[in-house]
Design a protein around this motif. Structure first.
Motif, PDB file in Angstrom:
ATOM      1  N   SER A   1       0.834  -1.202   0.000  1.00 50.27           N
ATOM      2  CA  SER A   1       0.000   0.000   0.000  1.00 50.27           C
ATOM      3  C   SER A   1       0.870   1.253   0.000  1.00 50.27           C
ATOM      4  CB  SER A   1      -0.922   0.002   1.227  1.00 50.27           C
ATOM      5  OG  SER A   1      -1.857  -1.052   1.145  1.00 50.27           O
ATOM      6  N   ARG A   2       1.905   1.246   0.822  1.00 52.77           N
ATOM      7  CA  ARG A   2       2.792   2.409   0.865  1.00 52.77           C
ATOM      8  C   ARG A   2       3.493   2.601  -0.468  1.00 52.77           C
ATOM      9  NH1 ARG A   2       8.152   2.835   1.571  1.00 52.77           N
ATOM     10  NH2 ARG A   2       8.332   0.609   2.068  1.00 52.77           N
ATOM     11  N   ARG A   3       3.933   1.533  -1.062  1.00 50.38           N
ATOM     12  CA  ARG A   3       4.723   1.640  -2.288  1.00 50.38           C
ATOM     13  C   ARG A   3       3.886   1.963  -3.518  1.00 50.38           C
ATOM     14  NH1 ARG A   3      10.198   1.203  -2.918  1.00 50.38           N
ATOM     15  NH2 ARG A   3      10.293  -0.803  -3.993  1.00 50.38           N
ATOM     16  N   LEU A   4       2.588   1.670  -3.460  1.00 52.77           N
ATOM     17  CA  LEU A   4       1.725   1.925  -4.613  1.00 52.77           C
ATOM     18  C   LEU A   4       0.841   3.162  -4.434  1.00 52.77           C
ATOM     19  CD1 LEU A   4       0.613  -1.747  -5.395  1.00 52.77           C
ATOM     20  CD2 LEU A   4       2.179  -0.359  -6.754  1.00 52.77           C
ATOM     21  N   LEU A   5       0.303   3.363  -3.241  1.00 58.24           N
ATOM     22  CA  LEU A   5      -0.660   4.435  -3.049  1.00 58.24           C
ATOM     23  C   LEU A   5      -0.010   5.812  -2.935  1.00 58.24           C
ATOM     24  CD1 LEU A   5      -3.287   2.802  -0.673  1.00 58.24           C
ATOM     25  CD2 LEU A   5      -3.295   2.969  -3.172  1.00 58.24           C
ATOM     26  N   VAL A   6       1.197   5.887  -2.372  1.00 62.07           N
ATOM     27  CA  VAL A   6       1.865   7.187  -2.285  1.00 62.07           C
ATOM     28  C   VAL A   6       2.127   7.759  -3.680  1.00 62.07           C
ATOM     29  CG1 VAL A   6       3.990   8.370  -1.570  1.00 62.07           C
ATOM     30  CG2 VAL A   6       2.833   6.828   0.019  1.00 62.07           C
ATOM     31  N   PRO A   7       2.747   7.003  -4.611  1.00 60.81           N
ATOM     32  CA  PRO A   7       2.908   7.536  -5.973  1.00 60.81           C
ATOM     33  C   PRO A   7       1.575   7.808  -6.674  1.00 60.81           C
ATOM     34  CG  PRO A   7       4.401   5.707  -5.607  1.00 60.81           C
ATOM     35  CD  PRO A   7       3.453   5.713  -4.456  1.00 60.81           C
ATOM     36  N   LEU A   8       0.558   6.980  -6.390  1.00 55.65           N
ATOM     37  CA  LEU A   8      -0.751   7.221  -6.991  1.00 55.65           C
ATOM     38  C   LEU A   8      -1.307   8.562  -6.555  1.00 55.65           C
ATOM     39  CD1 LEU A   8      -3.352   6.364  -8.482  1.00 55.65           C
ATOM     40  CD2 LEU A   8      -4.066   5.231  -6.363  1.00 55.65           C
ATOM     41  N   LEU A   9      -1.274   8.837  -5.260  1.00 53.93           N
ATOM     42  CA  LEU A   9      -1.807  10.100  -4.756  1.00 53.93           C
ATOM     43  C   LEU A   9      -0.993  11.284  -5.270  1.00 53.93           C
ATOM     44  CD1 LEU A   9      -2.657   9.061  -1.084  1.00 53.93           C
ATOM     45  CD2 LEU A   9      -4.245   9.444  -2.980  1.00 53.93           C
ATOM     46  N   PHE A  10       0.329  11.146  -5.275  1.00 55.46           N
ATOM     47  CA  PHE A  10       1.156  12.220  -5.808  1.00 55.46           C
ATOM     48  C   PHE A  10       0.847  12.466  -7.274  1.00 55.46           C
ATOM     49  CE2 PHE A  10       5.026  13.422  -8.158  1.00 55.46           C
ATOM     50  CZ  PHE A  10       5.224  14.683  -7.610  1.00 55.46           C
ATOM     51  N   GLY A  11       0.736  11.396  -8.045  1.00 54.74           N
ATOM     52  CA  GLY A  11       0.440  11.540  -9.470  1.00 54.74           C
ATOM     53  C   GLY A  11      -0.891  12.220  -9.715  1.00 54.74           C
ATOM     54  N   MET A  12      -1.908  11.885  -8.905  1.00 53.25           N
ATOM     55  CA  MET A  12      -3.231  12.476  -9.102  1.00 53.25           C
ATOM     56  C   MET A  12      -3.244  13.957  -8.738  1.00 53.25           C
ATOM     57  SD  MET A  12      -5.860   9.466  -7.904  1.00 53.25           S
ATOM     58  CE  MET A  12      -7.276  10.470  -8.339  1.00 53.25           C
ATOM     59  N   VAL A  13      -2.371  14.365  -7.806  1.00 60.99           N
ATOM     60  CA  VAL A  13      -2.338  15.765  -7.391  1.00 60.99           C
ATOM     61  C   VAL A  13      -1.430  16.601  -8.288  1.00 60.99           C
ATOM     62  CG1 VAL A  13      -1.592  17.326  -5.542  1.00 60.99           C
ATOM     63  CG2 VAL A  13      -2.928  15.283  -4.994  1.00 60.99           C
ATOM     64  N   ALA A  14      -0.279  16.054  -8.667  1.00 61.05           N
ATOM     65  CA  ALA A  14       0.748  16.875  -9.318  1.00 61.05           C
ATOM     66  C   ALA A  14       0.947  16.586 -10.802  1.00 61.05           C
ATOM     67  CB  ALA A  14       2.092  16.681  -8.589  1.00 61.05           C
ATOM     68  N   ILE A  15       0.567  15.410 -11.287  1.00 57.11           N
ATOM     69  CA  ILE A  15       0.879  15.026 -12.668  1.00 57.11           C
ATOM     70  C   ILE A  15      -0.370  14.941 -13.532  1.00 57.11           C
ATOM     71  CG2 ILE A  15       2.026  13.330 -14.123  1.00 57.11           C
ATOM     72  CD1 ILE A  15       3.898  14.714 -12.161  1.00 57.11           C
ATOM     73  N   VAL A  16      -1.369  14.207 -13.086  1.00 56.92           N
ATOM     74  CA  VAL A  16      -2.579  13.994 -13.877  1.00 56.92           C
ATOM     75  C   VAL A  16      -3.303  15.297 -14.222  1.00 56.92           C
ATOM     76  CG1 VAL A  16      -4.908  12.984 -13.785  1.00 56.92           C
ATOM     77  CG2 VAL A  16      -2.909  11.601 -13.175  1.00 56.92           C
ATOM     78  N   PRO A  17      -3.355  16.316 -13.325  1.00 54.01           N
ATOM     79  CA  PRO A  17      -4.061  17.558 -13.700  1.00 54.01           C
ATOM     80  C   PRO A  17      -3.561  18.204 -14.989  1.00 54.01           C
ATOM     81  CG  PRO A  17      -3.717  17.521 -11.336  1.00 54.01           C
ATOM     82  CD  PRO A  17      -2.979  16.328 -11.895  1.00 54.01           C
ATOM     83  N   LEU A  18      -2.273  18.041 -15.319  1.00 52.05           N
ATOM     84  CA  LEU A  18      -1.785  18.572 -16.596  1.00 52.05           C
ATOM     85  C   LEU A  18      -2.549  17.965 -17.769  1.00 52.05           C
ATOM     86  CD1 LEU A  18       2.055  18.547 -15.917  1.00 52.05           C
ATOM     87  CD2 LEU A  18       0.719  20.561 -16.587  1.00 52.05           C
ATOM     88  N   GLU A  19      -2.734  16.676 -17.708  1.00 46.65           N
ATOM     89  CA  GLU A  19      -3.457  15.982 -18.772  1.00 46.65           C
ATOM     90  C   GLU A  19      -4.928  16.363 -18.774  1.00 46.65           C
ATOM     91  OE1 GLU A  19      -4.447  11.341 -19.815  1.00 46.65           O
ATOM     92  OE2 GLU A  19      -2.463  11.870 -19.041  1.00 46.65           O
ATOM     93  N   MET A  20      -5.518  16.483 -17.590  1.00 45.84           N
ATOM     94  CA  MET A  20      -6.922  16.862 -17.495  1.00 45.84           C
ATOM     95  C   MET A  20      -7.137  18.274 -18.036  1.00 45.84           C
ATOM     96  SD  MET A  20      -8.430  14.215 -16.300  1.00 45.84           S
ATOM     97  CE  MET A  20     -10.017  14.802 -15.738  1.00 45.84           C
ATOM     98  N   TRP A  21      -6.188  19.159 -17.804  1.00 49.32           N
ATOM     99  CA  TRP A  21      -6.292  20.523 -18.328  1.00 49.32           C
ATOM    100  C   TRP A  21      -6.332  20.523 -19.855  1.00 49.32           C
ATOM    101  CZ3 TRP A  21      -2.178  23.818 -20.454  1.00 49.32           C
ATOM    102  CH2 TRP A  21      -2.583  25.132 -20.655  1.00 49.32           C
ATOM    103  N   VAL A  22      -5.460  19.730 -20.472  1.00 55.66           N
ATOM    104  CA  VAL A  22      -5.480  19.633 -21.932  1.00 55.66           C
ATOM    105  C   VAL A  22      -6.823  19.097 -22.402  1.00 55.66           C
ATOM    106  CG1 VAL A  22      -4.463  18.482 -23.932  1.00 55.66           C
ATOM    107  CG2 VAL A  22      -2.981  19.391 -22.131  1.00 55.66           C
ATOM    108  N   ARG A  23      -7.341  18.105 -21.700  1.00 62.82           N
ATOM    109  CA  ARG A  23      -8.619  17.505 -22.110  1.00 62.82           C
ATOM    110  C   ARG A  23      -9.744  18.530 -22.082  1.00 62.82           C
ATOM    111  NH1 ARG A  23     -10.053  11.770 -19.698  1.00 62.82           N
ATOM    112  NH2 ARG A  23     -11.569  12.036 -21.356  1.00 62.82           N
ATOM    113  N   VAL A  24      -9.814  19.323 -21.013  1.00 64.31           N
ATOM    114  CA  VAL A  24     -10.912  20.304 -20.955  1.00 64.31           C
ATOM    115  C   VAL A  24     -10.667  21.475 -21.897  1.00 64.31           C
ATOM    116  CG1 VAL A  24     -11.587  19.647 -18.613  1.00 64.31           C
ATOM    117  CG2 VAL A  24      -9.919  21.487 -18.920  1.00 64.31           C
ATOM    118  N   ARG A  25      -9.409  21.806 -22.128  1.00 64.84           N
ATOM    119  CA  ARG A  25      -9.109  22.845 -23.121  1.00 64.84           C
ATOM    120  C   ARG A  25      -9.608  22.414 -24.504  1.00 64.84           C
ATOM    121  NH1 ARG A  25      -7.066  28.068 -22.361  1.00 64.84           N
ATOM    122  NH2 ARG A  25      -5.783  27.789 -24.227  1.00 64.84           N
ATOM    123  N   GLU A  26      -9.495  21.132 -24.795  1.00 65.07           N
ATOM    124  CA  GLU A  26      -9.966  20.605 -26.079  1.00 65.07           C
ATOM    125  C   GLU A  26     -11.482  20.690 -26.213  1.00 65.07           C
ATOM    126  OE1 GLU A  26      -8.036  18.542 -28.883  1.00 65.07           O
ATOM    127  OE2 GLU A  26      -7.168  20.427 -28.205  1.00 65.07           O
TER     128      GLU A  26
END
Length: 388
Positions: A87-112
């Motif tokens: 859980s520590r090894r998988l969920l920490v990167p998941l939460l970080f990715g959803m907060v700091a990385i995935v929003p970039l992609e979501m922004w492009v999607r809504v811009r489209e």
């Protein structure tokens, strides 16, 4: 196999499977299939090679992850400790990715789809809404769904391994599969039957609580990898089965590719061809896993000075590669580049983003933990990767 239970061949399979992700996702921007953002150039010739990869590339990763989970369980202090560590090894990167990385992609999607605000405003105010906005569903983990599925399957295994009776049942199933060619036909028949039983009953949609078609394949392959690790005689059965497995993978893949070529993009084939395509994909998935596990054990089960470095690079590169491709593709659209140049720019930008992330993870241990490069005491054979 090392004395510590590490299988270098499967390490190389994992590295190779993730290495395919970048060119595969770059190609999606140029294919007839609907994707997050299109490059503006469509090449139907990409359908056949991509359809040859689609049925088995993710199934292979789940099978390798199941094997790695079994090895990690043998070194853990019980099922609870195993579950907590994963859980520590998988969920920490998941939460970080959803907060700091995935929003970039979501922004492009809504811009489209008509969103007009800049990224800072989007991240501060709009990225955390719930529901469907600008035609996009929020919240989303996007490509990090793999981590969600992997964590869920790992928790299933943790629950099973907490029961001695359940472990006994699994070991009996493994002993049964080790006889003759049962390891070939029994899993293949099972995943085909489950896939077809669900085909016209539930929609094929990604999502932890709705992707029953995906779970029927991925969880089964994860458990099979787990069994192979726990029951060494299955390796001998696997080596016996690989020639017909390779042949069946070729035949099943031929059917799946033929249907995709005939009905590219959003075209929907007749029900009979859809059944044939799904069956062919499932046959190819297990046939390729058996074949590649055999090749990894017979020809690639040896260490190299680059193995550990490449293995550690997989997780951070996986986290950033998808948004990097989406952002790079979107940024090149106004430049009206020739398709070859555009693809080269997207690929170069993505590799650079992955390389920078890996370098930062190695230099800054705290950041490394966030992207799955957690520091651990060195062990013989190297540390087990978080993403498996």
């Amino acid at each position: 196999m090392t004395p510590a239970g590490r299988h270098y061949g499967l390490d190389w399979l994992r590295i190779a499977a993730f290495a395919m992700l970048i060119p595969y996702h770059v190609a999606l921007a140029f294919s007839p299939w609907h994707w997050i953002v299109s490059s503006g150039h469509v090449y139907p010739a990409l359908v056949a090679p991509m359809a040859a990869l689609t049925p088995w590339r993710l199934g292979l990763l789940f099978a390798v992850s199941g094997y790695a989970s079994a090895m990690l369980f043998t070194r853990a202090d019980g099922a609870a400790a195993f579950a907590a560590d994963r859980s520590r090894r998988l969920l920490v990167p998941l939460l970080f990715g959803m907060v700091a990385i995935v929003p970039l992609e979501m922004w492009v999607r809504v811009r489209e789809t008509g969103y007009a605000r800049d990224y800072l405003h989007f991240w501060l105010f709009d990225a955390w809404t719930s529901g469907t906005h600008w035609g996009v569903e929020f919240p989303s983990w996007e490509h990090l769904w793999f981590l969600v599925y992997l964590w869920t399957y790992t928790m299933v295994v943790a629950g099973v391994t907490a029961s001695r009776r359940a472990l006994t049942v699994l070991d009996r199933a493994a002993a049964w599969l080790a006889i003759g060619r049962r390891l070939l036909w029994a899993p293949m028949a099972t995943i085909v039957a489950m896939r077809l039983a669900l085909l016209f009953v539930v929609p094929e949609r990604q999502g932890l609580f709705r992707d029953w078609a995906g779970h029927s394949q991925f969880l089964t392959l994860f458990l099979l990898g787990f069994l192979i690790a726990r029951h060494p005689p299955l390796w001998r059965a696997l080596h016996r089965c690989w020639p017909p497995a390779a042949l069946l993978a070729l035949l099943g893949g031929g059917v799946a590719i033929g249907v995709e070529v005939a009905y590219p993009g959003s075209a929907v084939p007749p029900h009979a061809l859809m059944v044939a395509s799904r069956a062919g994909r499932s046959v190819m998935a297990w046939g390729m896993v058996v074949t590649l596990f055999h090749l990894a054990d017979a020809h690639a089960n040896h260490d190299h000075r680059w193995r550990r470095t490449l293995g550690q690079a997989v997780f951070p590169a996986y986290i950033v590669h998808h948004p990097a491709i989406v952002l790079a593709t979107w940024c090149t659209l106004p430049l009206a580049m020739a398709p070859g140049l555009q693809a080269a720019v997207i690929l170069t930008a993505t590799i650079a983003a992955c390389g920078a992330t890996v370098a930062l993870a190695r230099l800054v241990p705290a950041f490394g933990i966030l992207v799955g490069v957690a520091a651990r005491p060195a062990r013989r054979g190297g540390t087990a990767p978080a993403i498996c």
